[in-house]
Design an enzyme around this catalytic site. Structure first.
Site, PDB file in Angstrom:
ATOM      1  CB  CYS A 103     -25.861  -5.024 -77.393  1.00 28.29           C
ATOM      2  SG  CYS A 103     -26.620  -3.409 -77.235  1.00 28.29           S
ATOM      3  CB  SER A 128     -40.088   1.013 -79.014  1.00 32.94           C
ATOM      4  OG  SER A 128     -39.006   1.895 -78.811  1.00 32.94           O
ATOM      5  CG  HIS A 132     -30.687  -4.280 -83.850  1.00 25.52           C
ATOM      6  ND1 HIS A 132     -30.563  -3.659 -85.061  1.00 25.52           N
ATOM      7  CD2 HIS A 132     -29.770  -3.680 -83.043  1.00 25.52           C
ATOM      8  CE1 HIS A 132     -29.612  -2.737 -84.999  1.00 25.52           C
ATOM      9  NE2 HIS A 132     -29.116  -2.721 -83.796  1.00 25.52           N
ATOM     10  CG  LEU A 146     -34.303   2.922 -67.937  1.00 22.17           C
ATOM     11  CD1 LEU A 146     -33.661   2.394 -66.648  1.00 22.17           C
ATOM     12  CD2 LEU A 146     -35.399   3.902 -67.594  1.00 22.17           C
ATOM     13  CD  GLU A 147     -37.417   5.630 -75.495  1.00 25.28           C
ATOM     14  OE1 GLU A 147     -36.379   6.150 -75.947  1.00 25.28           O
ATOM     15  OE2 GLU A 147     -38.239   5.039 -76.212  1.00 25.28           O
TER      16      GLU A 147
END
Lengths: 138, 480
Positions: free
Chosen positions: B101, B384, B403, B207-208
């Site tokens: 991932c 983020s 993470h 998905l950003e």
């Protein structure tokens, strides 16, 4: 019989109670399917056999739920019921899963399960009933 | 700290130690990094899992956890463990079901104001990238294609016309693990892999669309290819059912091996085998193959996203360069300094990101002096971050950092307390459009179920497990 969701920060943890090991395994499979697809209503048109053995009943449960998850995802099937016979010694489960093809309009309300965890996996027998705790990685 | 973390010793402003003896059989101490503001989020279950990892044979230095530590299964989320190659073990419980991932970030030349019809762009992305439970690949993969994916990783996708050579240079390990051995991947796993290439999955995968809204380190930002005020695309997903099945299969295999090798475990999810054993090598070969599938998968999704931006904005694929791609569920063979000498070890990162510092091997040549780009996603409503790897991370955490933000509220708690529609509307008022198959999945991933990504990353920056480069503000997302 009951399925109770327990607290877990990252994943989904369940406590399942049933009067027999066979019912316990079938209810655990139902908890898995409800997590994946939310709504399990509708006529069953598909059958898949189950025939598994393992070293102890916890690993049998791990193998069984992992097999249900695999069959559901690989064959795009939503299982609505499990008709099982569980033998404690040597630990084995035989029977069949019944269900129907995945339909996005009906079954997209759940969340993906990545795997069945061994962490805190336990089956206990007390007061004439069986109880298990299991964690699904989601 | 609260009563539930009794027995833990503070060893620095942000550093805490779980002493040997916290659980029986610990070979080394546990160590984790948290600020005072985050200590209230620490669960006893996570600490116990951190301590459990310290009981595994051949663990070097200590069992580590990053500031996003939380209760998982096997290793805690945010857990890092490095193992000696002779005495040590490899464990699927230190990698997780979703092998490799990971997260990747694409830059674009667009300004936020140029995304005029954001809802339509989001819808186009949602239609282009199969998403959610039961989603199937839009590709028709044959078994030979699948084998090439497992063998070659992201480069398979580039050869198939789904990317550029430069993309490979910007992936951790060039988007491939050399240890791959597709022959160790079961038929069941292969069957699941055939139908899910290029799918996003569900849960916390996304998905950003984001805007680079602050650059902290202009030199690194320029070198990484991010510019303040521009739109970026972040992709978070892994190896799909193929990887999940590899983990499931090898927990069964290694459970038996654990008994054969006389290893006593506090948690069966930590099933393991010596790194240098037939079972250990088989797991590593299959795990690496699944990791390669994940890199190929993120590359396919990248292609779909580039196509959408091509159709909507007339952009060429080169106009959306890959900033970097990192894995955060993986076990890798790396050389680190342990007890004053260089050693090759097997580093497990379970919800932890590689953060190699300047001069570390395998970095793109133009970034070697800066350190590896590190991508830390927030949540749908919180920022983020882009960081760079550090020498401090090499010294303290086997070149690892956090993470993500880390959850603080269970999914059931989130669904009880939050209505998905309300969360969706609150996000919309903040300018963040979310497209998902159902509202429940939005409630489960609401911003309030996560720790503050800003605080987690601040700890990382202050400790030196990564240096801040840029902050990215979310403006829209598709979710499974």
């Amino acid at each position: 019989m009951s399925i109770e969701e327990l607290e877990h920060t990252a994943d989904l943890r369940f406590r399942v109670r049933a009067p027999s090991l066979a019912d316990l395994f079938a209810e655990a499979a139902r908890a898995l399917m409800q997590t994946l697809y939310a709504d399990l209503r509708g006529p069953a048109t598909e059958i898949r056999p189950i025939d598994l053995e393992s070293g102890d009943r916890e690993s049998l449960l791990y193998n069984f739920l992992s097999e249900v998850l695999y069959l559901s995802e690989a064959e795009n099937l939503v299982f609505t019921e499990a008709e099982l016979k569980v033998t404690p010694s040597p630990p084995s489960v035989v029977g069949r899963l019944v269900g129907r093809p995945f339909d996005r309009a009906l079954h997209a309300g759940g969340t993906e399960v990545k795997g069945i965890s061994y962490s805190d996996l336990a089956i206990v027998e007390a007061n004439g009933e069986f109880c298990l705790e299991v964690l699904f990685d989601v | 700290m609260s009563e539930m973390v009794k027995g833990v010793t503070r060893t620095g402003q942000f550093e805490w130690e779980v002493p040997v003896g916290y659980v029986p059989g610990m070979r080394v101490p546990g160590r984790f990094y948290l600020s005072d503001a985050l200590t209230g989020t620490l669960e006893e279950g996570a600490l116990k899992q951190l301590a459990n990892v310290a009981t595994l044979p051949g663990i070097r230095c200590c069992s580590l956890a990053m500031p996003d530590i939380h209760w998982g299964y096997g290793f805690p989320i945010g857990g890092v463990g490095a193992f000696d190659l002779t005495e040590g073990v490899v464990s699927p419980g230190g990698v997780g079901f979703d092998i490799n991932c990971g997260v990747r970030l694409l830059a674009t030349p667009l300004r936020e104001a140029e995304i005029l019809k954001k809802a339509e762009v989001i819808e186009d992305l949602y239609q282009a990238v199969p998403t959610g439970v039961g989603a199937r690949s839009s590709q028709r993969l044959g078994k030979a294609d699948l084998r090439s994916m497992l063998e070659d990783g992201a480069s398979w996708a580039v050869r198939a016309g789904l990317g550029m050579e430069r993309d490979l240079d910007r992936c951790e390990g060039n988007g491939r693990m050399d240890e791959t051995d597709p022959s160790k991947v079961s038929e069941k796993a292969l069957q699941r892999g055939l139908t899910q290439s290029g799918t996003l999955g569900a849960g916390n995968h996304f998905l950003e669309l984001q805007v680079v809204d602050e650059i902290y380190d202009p030199a690194a930002g320029a070198a990484f290819g991010v510019e303040e005020g521009t739109v970026a695309v972040m992709i978070h997903c892994g190896s799909r059912g193929l990887g999940h099945q590899v983990c499931t299969d090898y927990i069964q295999v290694l459970e038996a091996a654990t008994r054969r090798y006389g290893i006593t475990l506090p948690d069966r999810q930590l099933a393991c085998a010596p790194v240098d054993s037939p079972e250990g090598r088989a797991y590593v070969g299959a795990m690496a193959a699944a990791a390669n599938y994940a890199w190929a998968n993120r590359q396919v999704i990248t292609h779909h996203a580039r196509e959408v931006f091509g159709r909507r904005f007339g952009l060429a694929p080169e106009d959306l360069p890959l900033v970097y791609d990192v894995a955060h569920n993986i076990a890798k063979f790396e050389e680190h300094e342990v007890d004053g000498r260089r050693e090759r070890v097997c580093v497990h990162r379970k919800g932890a990101t590689r953060a190699f510092g300047p001069g570390a091997p395998g970095l793109p040549s133009d970034l070697a002096a800066l350190g590896q780009p590190v991508i830390i996603p927030g949540s749908m409503g919180t920022p983020s971050f882009l960081l760079r790897g550090t020498e401090e991370a090499m010294r303290r955490t086997f070149g690892s950092t956090c993470h993500g933000a880390g959850r603080v509220m269970s999914r059931s708690g989130a669904k009880k307390q939050l209505a998905g529609r309300d969360v969706r509307e609150a996000l919309r008022r903040d300018g963040i459009l979310v497209r998902a198959p159902n509202d429940a999945s939005i409630a489960e991933e609401a911003p309030s179920v996560y720790k503050s990504s800003t605080e987690v990353v601040r700890v990382v920056h202050e400790v030196g497990l990564g240096r801040l480069v840029a902050r990215l503000r979310p403006i829209g997302a598709i979710k499974g």
